[in-house]
Scaffold this motif. Sequence first.
Motif, mmCIF file in Angstrom:
data_model
loop_
_atom_site.group_PDB
_atom_site.id
_atom_site.type_symbol
_atom_site.label_atom_id
_atom_site.label_comp_id
_atom_site.label_asym_id
_atom_site.label_seq_id
_atom_site.Cartn_x
_atom_site.Cartn_y
_atom_site.Cartn_z
ATOM 1 N N ALA A 107 24.738 -4.666 -5.554
ATOM 2 C CA ALA A 107 24.480 -5.036 -7.081
ATOM 3 C C ALA A 107 23.630 -4.169 -7.676
ATOM 4 O O ALA A 107 23.613 -5.103 -8.467
ATOM 5 C CB ALA A 107 25.338 -6.203 -7.125
ATOM 6 N N LEU A 108 22.856 -3.158 -7.829
ATOM 7 C CA LEU A 108 21.610 -2.865 -8.684
ATOM 8 C C LEU A 108 22.155 -2.395 -9.448
ATOM 9 O O LEU A 108 23.226 -2.411 -9.795
ATOM 10 C CB LEU A 108 20.749 -1.949 -7.572
ATOM 11 N N TYR A 109 20.996 -3.168 -10.834
ATOM 12 C CA TYR A 109 21.645 -1.828 -11.766
ATOM 13 C C TYR A 109 20.710 -0.965 -11.801
ATOM 14 O O TYR A 109 20.152 -0.545 -12.055
ATOM 15 C CB TYR A 109 20.330 -3.272 -13.344
ATOM 16 N N PRO A 110 22.144 -0.300 -12.676
ATOM 17 C CA PRO A 110 21.364 1.679 -12.213
ATOM 18 C C PRO A 110 20.491 1.211 -13.123
ATOM 19 O O PRO A 110 19.950 2.759 -13.016
ATOM 20 C CB PRO A 110 22.917 2.418 -12.124
ATOM 21 N N HIS A 111 20.904 1.491 -14.156
ATOM 22 C CA HIS A 111 20.276 1.899 -15.401
ATOM 23 C C HIS A 111 18.635 1.300 -15.368
ATOM 24 O O HIS A 111 17.564 1.896 -15.858
ATOM 25 C CB HIS A 111 20.519 1.127 -16.967
ATOM 26 N N MET A 112 17.924 1.263 -14.572
ATOM 27 C CA MET A 112 16.922 -0.147 -14.333
ATOM 28 C C MET A 112 16.028 0.355 -13.038
ATOM 29 O O MET A 112 16.945 1.054 -11.676
ATOM 30 C CB MET A 112 16.830 -1.435 -14.413
ATOM 31 N N PHE A 156 14.219 -8.444 -12.939
ATOM 32 C CA PHE A 156 14.821 -8.779 -14.489
ATOM 33 C C PHE A 156 15.291 -10.580 -13.773
ATOM 34 O O PHE A 156 14.849 -11.032 -15.106
ATOM 35 C CB PHE A 156 16.161 -7.812 -13.840
#
Lengths: 331, 352
Positions: free
Chosen positions: B86-91, B99
Amino acid sequence: MDLSLLLTDVPTLVVVIVGVPAVLGAYILGGEFLVRRLPDRARGSVRPWIWVAPALFFVTAFLVAPAIGTVFTSFQSHGGDWIGLTNYQRQLVDFPNGGAWIAIRNNLYWLVLYTLFVLFFGLLLAVLFDRVPYESVVKSLIFMPMAISAVALGVIWKFMFWYQPADAPQTGTLNAIVVNVFHQAPKTWLTDPNVNNFALIAAAIWGITGFSMVILSAALKGIPADLLEAARVDGAGEITIFRRVIFPLMMPTVVVVGTTLVIFALKAFDIVYVMTAGNFGTDVLANRMYKLLYQADNPGGASAVAIILLLAVIPVLIFNLRQFRAVEARR
Amino acid sequence: MSSVTYDHVVKRYTSDLTVVKDFNVEIADKEFMVLVGPSGCGKSTALRMLAGLETITEGQIRIGDRVVNHVAAKDRDIAMVFQSYALYPHMSVFDNMAFPLQMKKMSRSEIDKRVKQASGILGLDNFLKRKPKALSGGQRQRVALGRAIVRNPKVFLLDEPLSNLDAKLRGQTRVELQKLHRDLETTFIYVTHDQVEAMTMGDRIAIMNAGILQQVGAPGEIYDHPANLFVAGFIGTPTMNFVPVTMENGNAKASGFDVKLPKPVGADKGILGFRPEALTDRIQDDGSTLEIKVEVVERLGSDQFLYGTAGEDTITARVDPRMKVAPGDRARLGLDLRGIHLFDSQTEKALL
């Protein structure tokens, strides 16, 4: 019903039902037959063209050629003499209220208000309905106006905005509310130049919000639930999650929907045509083009307006295609 | 750093769908607790209730002394590593790890310091500017760990964090996670369906099946003294041998052999269990023996597995690889009485 009329059309019908598939079939089989004769190396580069050619032909014949024709017409007088930029000059010289300027101003209203509100409502509804039970039922209701033709939509809203003098019973929904709930004088929604453009835009927004909601909702559902849960555990509140996680991930879709809406706004015609016919200061470019051609018998002027509209759409179109490709590439 | 208590916790979705039933566990501060069980046993739900991602139908969950039933996930101060990472793909990697700290309104310099520290521990220094898409599976997994580490949380939750890694990396990461637990001195709660991970990593293991907690204990204790038939069968590879027996004069009588029970039991029927390694080719005079008809022989170098039958019962034996035996042979094996278990055939509870 007069069946004899139908019978006279039978040969045409036969030609269409049998002939069109036959021609297409013959084209494909014949094309494939010829490609097989070619040397191995050439085959790969020739075959795509065989398949693309019919589409290319139709686009050229019915889109590109007329567009080029329109460019020529826009430089000609009614009699067919070359008059240079005179047609454009007539449309654009009387800034700010003459020629095409009212229509250009209104198209800008449409461009900004229609696009932003449809995006805003679409996003809001997509996010809110994501959290309610019976989501699909509610979404279907919002989407329903999409099934109505733009003309019918215009007629419906014409009734919604209907004006009766103050002493008569108000049959228009909005004025009934204005008079009976707020005890104000009824408003002339469609003829008052201060509000009529916004009234038209509001009707159009009602009609298209479902489209934007459905596409944005699909984008929203494409965001893995894990990410939102991770953000929650990381200490983010719901609004922060929307701002920092959901919205950035939906951004490519928002841009595609937004540019599509910009094109819709520039092409606005049917609602204006049905509800005000472009009178009372509500004209838009597409309607002006129609009026110049069919009512004023001025093909040169109409073509000039068409080209102005085309030039306005092209950059948006290119941007939209690029963005769409970028979204596809990210998959 | 904190203890965690599950106090009569129930999770019910509908009146006839209860996924966690009367769950009671106390997890000590700084303990490494593993929740293990087959898929659908309720272990992930138990973890997600603690994280605040699922509501608690009945009972209480406490972190330290604080009841968290109605505390929002964001206010529980726990960190979680998801199976999918569940990594934030846009960061970027840096922003992913920063975060949770930004959410705490930490100063920029402090965030910078903590992220650099975590990336140092995890060997991510060269990847801080990359997006998750540009990382390998193992690197992504470490970013997910990093995002949890930087917060210095009270409790560290891990939901099957290794199941998306290949076998070799899984073995390495298993060791790294144990080191990390030792260094961080934080309570770890680790969910897995893999009994090897459970046995090797946990200070204690809680075994669940069908929403019910079966047994809690140290790995060795659970291996040697399974509380019931399910636990006995779930832990250990190859699985324990189970043979239906009847009791006669302190002897358990199976279809193909007898075993003298170390102490009398108050039942006349039962299921005898013994692990494959309780069988040996060295026969003691006073020990029990049984003869198996060998059907398949598997030589693994360090071990030799014999699959066969004794009477009507299927038996697996793990014997010295130097024992000469071939399929079709009849082999007489010794049974170590210290390694036998007896279960009630109705309640499936351990009788010895």
